[in-house]
Scaffold this motif. Structure first.
Motif, PDB file in Angstrom:
ATOM      1  N   ASP A   1      34.333  39.096  68.778  1.00 41.67           N
ATOM      2  CA  ASP A   1      33.322  38.793  67.772  1.00 41.67           C
ATOM      3  C   ASP A   1      33.033  37.301  67.863  1.00 41.67           C
ATOM      4  O   ASP A   1      33.597  36.497  67.132  1.00 41.67           O
ATOM      5  CB  ASP A   1      33.812  39.173  66.369  1.00 41.67           C
ATOM      6  CG  ASP A   1      32.710  39.028  65.313  1.00 41.67           C
ATOM      7  OD1 ASP A   1      31.589  38.650  65.676  1.00 41.67           O
ATOM      8  OD2 ASP A   1      32.993  39.281  64.129  1.00 41.67           O
ATOM      9  N   GLY A   2      32.158  36.949  68.797  1.00 40.29           N
ATOM     10  CA  GLY A   2      31.879  35.539  68.967  1.00 40.29           C
ATOM     11  C   GLY A   2      31.122  35.271  70.250  1.00 40.29           C
ATOM     12  O   GLY A   2      30.538  36.184  70.851  1.00 40.29           O
ATOM     13  N   ASN A   3      31.148  34.023  70.711  1.00 37.01           N
ATOM     14  CA  ASN A   3      30.399  33.655  71.897  1.00 37.01           C
ATOM     15  C   ASN A   3      31.157  34.017  73.171  1.00 37.01           C
ATOM     16  O   ASN A   3      32.357  34.324  73.145  1.00 37.01           O
ATOM     17  CB  ASN A   3      30.034  32.172  71.874  1.00 37.01           C
ATOM     18  CG  ASN A   3      31.262  31.275  71.803  1.00 37.01           C
ATOM     19  OD1 ASN A   3      32.246  31.485  72.490  1.00 37.01           O
ATOM     20  ND2 ASN A   3      31.196  30.253  70.965  1.00 37.01           N
ATOM     21  N   ILE A   4      30.451  33.954  74.295  1.00 37.67           N
ATOM     22  CA  ILE A   4      31.039  34.403  75.559  1.00 37.67           C
ATOM     23  C   ILE A   4      32.156  33.482  76.019  1.00 37.67           C
ATOM     24  O   ILE A   4      33.103  33.925  76.686  1.00 37.67           O
ATOM     25  CB  ILE A   4      29.938  34.509  76.644  1.00 37.67           C
ATOM     26  CG1 ILE A   4      30.457  35.280  77.864  1.00 37.67           C
ATOM     27  CG2 ILE A   4      29.413  33.145  77.021  1.00 37.67           C
ATOM     28  CD1 ILE A   4      30.761  36.729  77.582  1.00 37.67           C
ATOM     29  N   GLU A   5      32.100  32.195  75.651  1.00 40.35           N
ATOM     30  CA  GLU A   5      33.169  31.280  76.042  1.00 40.35           C
ATOM     31  C   GLU A   5      34.504  31.700  75.421  1.00 40.35           C
ATOM     32  O   GLU A   5      35.541  31.705  76.079  1.00 40.35           O
ATOM     33  CB  GLU A   5      32.828  29.836  75.633  1.00 40.35           C
ATOM     34  CG  GLU A   5      31.708  29.212  76.439  1.00 40.35           C
ATOM     35  CD  GLU A   5      30.333  29.506  75.860  1.00 40.35           C
ATOM     36  OE1 GLU A   5      30.257  30.341  74.916  1.00 40.35           O
ATOM     37  OE2 GLU A   5      29.349  28.921  76.328  1.00 40.35           O
TER      38      GLU A   5
END
Length: 385
Positions: free
Chosen positions: A320-324
């Motif tokens: 649940d968040g960015n790809i990094e």
């Protein structure tokens, strides 16, 4: 209220749906039953045709509903896992639900020149005399005896410290051991006081061989670990990480303190813990369900997502968040290096996949959002928009 129907009758309805012979009344019955029994359907076991058909029908309905969803971040309910063959589909639907669009056929444009197996029980134990023991390969049984404590590997693969008696001499220097997991590894250890610690990948725990001569049961953590602390009112348990100290008497909690993460997260499941920043007079007390987020020397307490915090211990990724952020988790578990080509920093993803799957399975689920592509060469993953 859930209506109860015999399995034979439900199998008959499923067969009629498959052959296109459902009456209007039968379709209504099947729709109502499916809407109120989604968890039951997805947890059905067996290889019978009726089970497969009912699951297939529900998945088709879910996919159709997801395609109608607006392109904004929804609250996604993670469905229980089904048979292994269906897991990737459910994960892909969750990612697709967030995306709100099918995008291009990213899979055909990607390059998976090889696959990478998931991590497993791997760790190295460093004894007080500097001797290193590879716990991945060592046979079960006694490994060492030091400071009145026997160290052994149990039949279930756990590292166990067993106190043989109070043999610690007054004034004797403390003996410390360190257990470290590599990328692609995790391990469980039972400390001499009976506390249990499960280390996530790329983590390290330093601890005294015996707590007998100490007022506090203090251990040092780098990375991430889940603690189940044995109660001892006379001797508190302390976990020290870079920037914070967590004091407990007996409880269950998770600490994520990786050096490459911007914050340290402490999530409490049971009991009570007190968190302090060394050199700072401010302390925070957590109650079950709360999470402390340490950024610099500032601690913020908020309601925590327990399922996400301990997903790794339960064998899952919950993204649940960015790809990094996602790729850091993937890098640790599959022991791969990650490169980024192009800018996709503004994209966010939400979904759940098992950690038992291969690297390709996880990356393909992400690709189905149409937002990202991957290239896998050896143990290097390139992420592209």
């Amino acid at each position: 209220m859930k209506r109860k129907y015999s399995r034979a009758y439900l199998s008959e309805l499923a067969h009629k749906w498959k052959t296109g012979t459902l009456s209007q009344e039968e379709r209504k019955i099947l729709d109502e039953w499916e809407n109120s029994h989604q968890d039951d359907i997805l947890n059905l076991e067996g290889d019978g045709d009726s089970v497969s058909v009912i699951k297939e029908r529900l998945l088709e309905k879910l996919a159709a509903e997801m395609k109608k969803s607006p392109a904004k971040k929804p609250i996604v309910r993670f469905l229980p896992y089904m048979a292994a063959a269906s897991v990737l589909l459910v994960c892909s639907l969750a990612f697709y639900f967030y995306s709100g669009r099918s995008g291009r056929n990213a899979e055909t444009a990607s390059e998976f020149l090889n696959d990478v197996a998931p991590g497993g029980n791997k760790a190295v134990l460093t004894l007080a005399d500097g001797k290193k023991v590879d716990l991945s390969n060592v046979a079960k049984g006694k490994l060492a005896e030091q400071a009145g404590v026997r160290v052994s590997k149990s039949s279930d693969g756990q590292l166990v410290y067993e106190v043989l008696g109070n043999q610690t001499k007054a004034g004797a220097p403390l003996a410390y051991n360190t257990i470290a997991t590599p990328k692609g590894g995790q391990f469980n250890i039972k400390l001499p006081d009976g506390s249990s610690v499960t280390l996530n990948a790329a983590s390290e725990l330093r601890f005294p061989v015996s707590f007998d001569a100490l007022k506090e049961r203090e251990v040092e953590l780098k990375g991430e670990a889940y603690f189940e602390v044995a109660k001892n009112m006379r001797r508190p348990f302390k976990v020290s990480t870079a920037g914070q100290e967590v004091m407990v008497l007996g409880t269950q909690f998770n600490i994520n303190a990786y050096a490459d993460e911007s914050v340290t997260r402490t999530t409490l499941l049971e009991g009570s813990v007190r968190i302090a920043v060394p050199g700072n007079n401010i302390t925070k007390q957590l109650t079950p369900g709360q999470q402390a987020v340490l950024a610099g020397s500032v601690i913020e307490v908020k309601n925590g997502d327990i399922e996400s915090a301990v997903a790794w211990k339960n064998g899952d990724f919950i993204f649940d968040g960015n790809i990094e952020n996602i790729m850091r988790q993937i890098s640790r578990w599959y022991d791969v290096e990650v490169d980024f080509k192009g800018d996709i920093s503004g994209e966010e993803f939400i979904g759940s996949v098992p950690r038992s799957g291969s690297l390709t399975e996880v990356l393909k689920a992400l690709q189905l959002t149409g937002k990202v592509q991957f290239k896998v060469e050896g143990r290097r993953v390139t992420v592209m928009p």
